[in-house]
Design a protein around this motif. Structure first.
Motif, PDB file in Angstrom:
ATOM      1  N   ALA A 363       0.841  -1.303   0.112  1.00  0.00           N
ATOM      2  CA  ALA A 363       0.071  -0.143   0.137  1.00  0.00           C
ATOM      3  C   ALA A 363       0.820   1.167   0.109  1.00  0.00           C
ATOM      4  CB  ALA A 363      -0.977  -0.067   1.271  1.00  0.00           C
ATOM      5  N   VAL A 364       2.025   1.206   0.737  1.00  0.00           N
ATOM      6  CA  VAL A 364       3.071   2.338   0.681  1.00  0.00           C
ATOM      7  C   VAL A 364       3.491   2.464  -0.584  1.00  0.00           C
ATOM      8  CG1 VAL A 364       5.065   3.223   1.651  1.00  0.00           C
ATOM      9  CG2 VAL A 364       3.467   2.112   3.097  1.00  0.00           C
ATOM     10  N   LEU A 365       3.814   1.500  -1.398  1.00  0.00           N
ATOM     11  CA  LEU A 365       4.418   1.575  -2.777  1.00  0.00           C
ATOM     12  C   LEU A 365       3.519   2.040  -3.521  1.00  0.00           C
ATOM     13  CD1 LEU A 365       7.228   0.755  -3.753  1.00  0.00           C
ATOM     14  CD2 LEU A 365       6.334  -1.166  -4.349  1.00  0.00           C
ATOM     15  N   ALA A 366       2.032   1.583  -3.534  1.00  0.00           N
ATOM     16  CA  ALA A 366       1.234   2.099  -4.548  1.00  0.00           C
ATOM     17  C   ALA A 366       0.748   3.475  -4.303  1.00  0.00           C
ATOM     18  CB  ALA A 366      -0.026   1.245  -4.192  1.00  0.00           C
ATOM     19  N   GLY A 367       1.350   4.236  -3.296  1.00  0.00           N
ATOM     20  CA  GLY A 367       1.112   5.670  -2.996  1.00  0.00           C
ATOM     21  C   GLY A 367       2.200   6.551  -3.426  1.00  0.00           C
ATOM     22  N   LEU A 368       3.387   5.739  -3.976  1.00  0.00           N
ATOM     23  CA  LEU A 368       4.610   6.437  -4.411  1.00  0.00           C
ATOM     24  C   LEU A 368       4.016   7.428  -5.515  1.00  0.00           C
ATOM     25  CD1 LEU A 368       7.554   6.392  -3.738  1.00  0.00           C
ATOM     26  CD2 LEU A 368       8.002   4.997  -5.630  1.00  0.00           C
ATOM     27  N   ARG A 369       4.698   8.649  -5.650  1.00  0.00           N
ATOM     28  CA  ARG A 369       4.557   9.316  -6.606  1.00  0.00           C
ATOM     29  C   ARG A 369       5.714   9.820  -7.385  1.00  0.00           C
ATOM     30  NH1 ARG A 369       0.463   7.612  -6.217  1.00  0.00           N
ATOM     31  NH2 ARG A 369      -1.533   8.356  -5.501  1.00  0.00           N
ATOM     32  N   PRO A 370       5.707  10.302  -8.602  1.00  0.00           N
ATOM     33  CA  PRO A 370       6.806  10.882  -9.304  1.00  0.00           C
ATOM     34  C   PRO A 370       7.853  11.885  -8.504  1.00  0.00           C
ATOM     35  CG  PRO A 370       5.073  10.799 -10.749  1.00  0.00           C
ATOM     36  CD  PRO A 370       4.574  10.508  -9.487  1.00  0.00           C
ATOM     37  N   ALA A 372       9.317  11.295  -5.834  1.00  0.00           N
ATOM     38  CA  ALA A 372       9.123  11.138  -4.077  1.00  0.00           C
ATOM     39  C   ALA A 372      10.631  10.662  -3.746  1.00  0.00           C
ATOM     40  CB  ALA A 372       8.345   9.841  -3.921  1.00  0.00           C
ATOM     41  N   GLY A 373      10.765  10.992  -2.532  1.00  0.00           N
ATOM     42  CA  GLY A 373      12.211  10.804  -1.913  1.00  0.00           C
ATOM     43  C   GLY A 373      12.509   9.507  -1.352  1.00  0.00           C
ATOM     44  N   GLU A 374      13.235   9.119  -0.460  1.00  0.00           N
ATOM     45  CA  GLU A 374      13.644   7.836  -0.024  1.00  0.00           C
ATOM     46  C   GLU A 374      12.560   7.259   0.936  1.00  0.00           C
ATOM     47  OE1 GLU A 374      16.523   6.251  -0.699  1.00  0.00           O
ATOM     48  OE2 GLU A 374      17.671   7.760  -1.773  1.00  0.00           O
ATOM     49  N   ALA A 375      11.900   8.208   1.841  1.00  0.00           N
ATOM     50  CA  ALA A 375      11.150   7.601   2.811  1.00  0.00           C
ATOM     51  C   ALA A 375      10.290   6.531   2.337  1.00  0.00           C
ATOM     52  CB  ALA A 375      10.335   8.922   3.552  1.00  0.00           C
ATOM     53  N   PRO A 376       9.414   6.461   1.328  1.00  0.00           N
ATOM     54  CA  PRO A 376       8.363   5.415   1.010  1.00  0.00           C
ATOM     55  C   PRO A 376       9.105   4.167   0.594  1.00  0.00           C
ATOM     56  CG  PRO A 376       7.901   7.650  -0.476  1.00  0.00           C
ATOM     57  CD  PRO A 376       9.194   7.918   0.326  1.00  0.00           C
ATOM     58  N   VAL A 377      10.250   4.356   0.011  1.00  0.00           N
ATOM     59  CA  VAL A 377      11.038   3.169  -0.445  1.00  0.00           C
ATOM     60  C   VAL A 377      11.424   2.309   0.846  1.00  0.00           C
ATOM     61  CG1 VAL A 377      13.203   2.077  -1.522  1.00  0.00           C
ATOM     62  CG2 VAL A 377      11.557   4.041  -2.641  1.00  0.00           C
ATOM     63  N   LEU A 378      12.073   3.164   1.798  1.00  0.00           N
ATOM     64  CA  LEU A 378      12.600   2.613   2.907  1.00  0.00           C
ATOM     65  C   LEU A 378      11.442   1.955   3.612  1.00  0.00           C
ATOM     66  CD1 LEU A 378      15.119   5.196   3.791  1.00  0.00           C
ATOM     67  CD2 LEU A 378      15.668   2.912   2.767  1.00  0.00           C
ATOM     68  N   LEU A 379      10.344   2.689   3.900  1.00  0.00           N
ATOM     69  CA  LEU A 379       9.135   2.228   4.646  1.00  0.00           C
ATOM     70  C   LEU A 379       8.621   0.828   4.108  1.00  0.00           C
ATOM     71  CD1 LEU A 379       7.294   2.666   7.083  1.00  0.00           C
ATOM     72  CD2 LEU A 379       5.747   4.086   5.747  1.00  0.00           C
ATOM     73  N   PHE A 380       8.558   0.975   2.758  1.00  0.00           N
ATOM     74  CA  PHE A 380       8.069  -0.309   2.184  1.00  0.00           C
ATOM     75  C   PHE A 380       9.018  -1.450   2.361  1.00  0.00           C
ATOM     76  CE2 PHE A 380       9.171  -3.138  -1.366  1.00  0.00           C
ATOM     77  CZ  PHE A 380       8.182  -3.891  -1.609  1.00  0.00           C
ATOM     78  N   GLN A 381      10.345  -1.533   2.476  1.00  0.00           N
ATOM     79  CA  GLN A 381      11.179  -2.249   2.640  1.00  0.00           C
ATOM     80  C   GLN A 381      11.037  -2.824   4.166  1.00  0.00           C
ATOM     81  OE1 GLN A 381      15.003  -2.469   0.455  1.00  0.00           O
ATOM     82  NE2 GLN A 381      14.632  -0.374   0.171  1.00  0.00           N
ATOM     83  N   ALA A 382      10.884  -2.014   4.852  1.00  0.00           N
ATOM     84  CA  ALA A 382      10.924  -2.187   6.435  1.00  0.00           C
ATOM     85  C   ALA A 382       9.642  -3.035   6.560  1.00  0.00           C
ATOM     86  CB  ALA A 382      10.955  -0.803   7.294  1.00  0.00           C
ATOM     87  N   LEU A 383       8.651  -2.901   6.122  1.00  0.00           N
ATOM     88  CA  LEU A 383       7.432  -3.386   6.537  1.00  0.00           C
ATOM     89  C   LEU A 383       7.371  -4.849   5.745  1.00  0.00           C
ATOM     90  CD1 LEU A 383       4.617  -0.755   5.945  1.00  0.00           C
ATOM     91  CD2 LEU A 383       5.305  -1.694   8.041  1.00  0.00           C
ATOM     92  N   ALA A 384       7.805  -4.945   4.467  1.00  0.00           N
ATOM     93  CA  ALA A 384       7.578  -6.011   3.843  1.00  0.00           C
ATOM     94  C   ALA A 384       8.669  -6.869   4.081  1.00  0.00           C
ATOM     95  CB  ALA A 384       7.711  -5.831   2.233  1.00  0.00           C
TER      96      ALA A 384
END
Length: 528
Positions: A363-370, A372-384
C-alpha cells in the motif's frame, strides 16, 4: 562422585554435561555449514542481474540469450528440486549436499571461462542442477541434527533469514564485483565458496538418510521434473512472449498434464516421491501456499523496486543494491521475532501478521508519486521485509513438523519448490503488470517510450523535449509500479485471510512417529 558413577546411576554428571554440550555445538556447526551453502543459492539467483550490461557488451548476446543466461538457474533448480530431495533421502543427504556443491563449482568454472551464450546458458543450468541437489539437504540436515523443538525452531528461523538475505544480497555483491572487476567474477565467486563449504560438510555434517529407503520412483521423478520445468519455463517466458502466446499456453497445458500424471502416480505408487499423506497432515498445504505467496510478493516487489531505482532514480548497480539492504535487515529481524511469537500465540498470528505487514508495504509502494524521496521506499522495505521474516520460519516449521524425520528431504524439497515457483511467478506477473500499464500510457516510438525502454540513438535528436520525455516516462513507470503494487498487495491480503482462518492456533511440536500405510511412502522412525 566419579564420572563412571555419574553414568551408572543414571543421573547427569559432569562427564555427561560436557559431552552433551559438545554434541550440541557440533549440531550448530553443521547448521552453519548448510546455511552458508543456502546463502550461496540465494546469491546466485540475483548476483548476475546487475552484470548484464557488461556481459552483453563483452559477448554480444541477444536479449533472449541474456534472459536465459539469467533464468536458466531458476528453471533447473525449480524443476529438479523435488526429485533431488528424494535422492537425498534415499542415498544420503550429506552425499547429495557435497555432490551438489561440486556440480555447482564445476558449472561456475565453465561459466567464468565461457565465450558464448550457449556455454553460459549451459553453465547456469548446471549450477541450477547442483543447487537442486544440495538445497533440500540444507533444511533436512537441520531437522536431523537438532531433534529438540526449541533448537529446531531457532535453526529454521536462521535458515529462513539466510535464504531471503542471500537473494537480496545478490545485487549488492554483484554490483560491487562488477564495479571492481567484470561480469565473470559473479561466476568465479562460487568456486572457492563451494569448495570450502563442501570440505566443511565432510568434517562437520553427519550423514543421514531414510532408514528404510524404498526403490526410487523413477516415473514419478521424470514426471515431476518435466512438469515443473515446463511450468517454470512458461512462467519465465510469459512476460516477453505474452501470456496468450501459443508456446506459453502450450507450456502451461503440458505442465498441467505432466503434473496431473505425477499426482496420479503418487496416488497409486507403493513408494511415492511426494506421499499424499504428507499433504493431508494438518495445515501443510496452507503453509506451503503461504510460503509460495510470500515469495511471490517479496521477489516480485524487489524486481519492480530494483527497476525503479535504476531506471527512474538513475542509480548505478552498486547504489541500487545498497538501497535494498533495509529489506534484508527487516527480514532478519522478523525471522528472529517469529519463533517466540509462534510459541506464545501459535502459527496463525505471526503468519497472518506477516502477510498483513507485506500488504501494508505494498500500500505504501502504491502511494509512491513521481519525484518522491527515500522515505516511501525505505518504509516499504521495512514493512515487507519484517513481514516476510515473520512468515517464512513459522510456515517452514509447520511443514517440517508434519514430516517424519526419515522423509525430511521430501518435506524440504516441497518447501523449496513452492517458494521457487512462487518467486518466479511473482517476478513474471508483477513485471508483466508493470510493463503493460507503463508502456500502455505512452505512444509507441515516442521519445518518452524510448526513455522508458532504456533510450536509444533516436533520443540524440530529442533536444529540449528530452526533459519532458523523461518526466512522462517516469510518470508512466510509477503508474505501472502502482498497478503492480496493488496486485501484490491483493495477493498478500488474500493469503492473510486464508492463514487466519486455517493456520493452527498453537504451534505444534515436531511430528511424532505416526505410522501411515506403507503404500503412502512415509517412513517414520529414527534415522541412521
Amino acid at each position: 562422585m566419579s564420572a563412571a558413577g555419574a553414568v551408572t546411576t543414571g543421573r547427569p554428571g559432569r562427564a555427561e554435561r560436557p559431552a552433551a554440550g559438545r554434541e550440541r555445538l557440533r549440531a550448530w556447526a553443521a547448521v552453519a555449514v548448510v546455511c552458508a551453502a543456502l546463502f550461496l543459492i540465494g546469491l546466485d539467483f540475483t548476483v548476475l542481474n546487475v552484470a548484464i550490461p557488461g556481459l552483453r557488451a563483452d559477448l554480444g548476446t541477444s536479449l533472449a540469450q541474456t534472459q536465459w543466461i539469467v533464468d536458466g538457474y531458476a528453471l533447473t533448480l525449480g524443476g529438479c528440486v523435488l526429485a533431488a530431495g528424494t535422492l537425498g533421502d534415499t542415498y544420503g543427504r550429506r552425499r547429495a549436499f557435497v555432490a551438489g556443491l561440486a556440480v555447482c563449482a564445476l558449472a561456475s568454472v565453465a561459466g567464468a571461462t565461457g565465450d558464448g551464450a550457449g556455454q553460459l546458458i549451459a553453465a547456469r543450468c548446471g549450477m541450477g542442477v547442483g543447487a537442486a541437489l544440495f538445497m533440500p539437504a540444507t533444511l533436512s540436515t537441520v531437522v536431523h541434527v537438532l531433534p529438540g523443538a526449541a533448537d529446531r525452531r531457532r535453526a529454521i528461523s536462521l535458515w529462513a533469514a539466510v535464504a531471503g538475505v542471500g537473494a537480496l544480497a545478490g545485487p549488492v555483491v554483484g554490483g560491487r564485483l562488477v564495479l571492481l572487476y567484470e561480469w565473470r567474477a559473479a561466476f568465479w565467486l562460487n568456486v572457492p565458496v563451494a569448495v570450502l563449504v563442501a570440505a566443511a560438510a565432510l568434517l562437520l555434517v553427519p550423514e543421514s538418510r531414510n532408514p528404510a529407503p524404498e526403490r526410487l520412483d523413477r516415473p514419478g521423478a521424470v514426471l515431476s521434473c518435466a512438469g515443473l520445468l515446463t511450468l517454470v519455463w512458461g512462467i519465465i517466458e510469459a512476460p516477453g512472449r505474452g501470456w496468450t502466446d501459443g508456446a506459453v499456453l502450450a507450456a502451461f497445458a503440458a505442465s498441467a498434464v505432466l503434473l496431473g500424471g505425477f499426482a496420479a502416480r503418487q496416488l497409486c505408487s507403493a513408494a511415492p516421491m511426494l506421499p499424499p499423506a504428507l499433504l493431508r497432515r494438518g495445515p501443510v498445504g496452507l503453509a506451503t501456499l503461504s510460503l509460495a505467496l510470500m515469495s511471490f510478493a517479496m521477489f516480485g516487489a524487489m524486481f519492480v523496486l530494483t527497476l525503479y531505482l535504476q531506471q527512474v532514480r538513475g542509480l548505478d548497480a552498486w547504489a541500487a543494491g545498497v538501497r535494498t539492504i533495509p529489506f534484508s535487515v527487516g527480514l532478519a529481524v522478523g525471522a528472529g521475532a517469529a519463533p517466540p511469537l509462534a510459541r506464545r500465540c501459535g502459527a496463525r498470528v505471526p503468519v497472518t501478521a506477516g502477510l498483513l505487514l507485506i500488504t501494508s508495504g505494498f500500500a505504501v509502494l502504491a502511494g509512491l508519486r513521481p519525484g518522491a524521496g527515500e522515505a516511501p521506499v525505505l518504509l516499504f522495505q521495512a514493512l515487507a521485509g519484517f513481514g516476510s521474516g515473520l512468515v517464512a520460519p513459522v510456515a517452514t516449521e509447520v511443514v517440517m513438523s508434519a514430516v517424519p524425520a526419515a522423509n525430511a528431504g521430501v518435506g524440504s524439497a516441497l518447501n523449496d519448490a513452492t517458494r521457487q515457483v512462487g518467486s518466479t511467478l511473482g517476478v513474471a506477473v508483477l513485471g508483466s503488470v508493470l510493463a503493460e500499464v507503463s508502456t500502455g500510457e505512452l505512444p509507441p516510438g515516442s521519445a518518452a517510450a524510448l526513455v522508458l525502454s532504456g533510450g536509444g540513438p533516436d533520443l540524440a535528436g530529442a533536444g529540449p523535449d528530452l526533459a519532458e520525455a523523461v518526466r512522462q516516462a517516469e510518470t508512466a513507470f510509477v503508474h505501472g509500479m502502482t498497478a503492480a503494487a496493488w496486485t501484490g498487495g491483493a495477493v498478500a491480503l488474500l493469503a492473510a485471510v486464508f492463514a487466519w482462518r486455517r493456520m493452527p492456533r498453537r504451534q505444534r511440536p515436531a511430528a511424532a512417529p505416526v505410522t501411515p500405510a506403507p503404500a503412502r511412502g512415509l517412513v517414520p522412525g529414527p534415522e541412521r
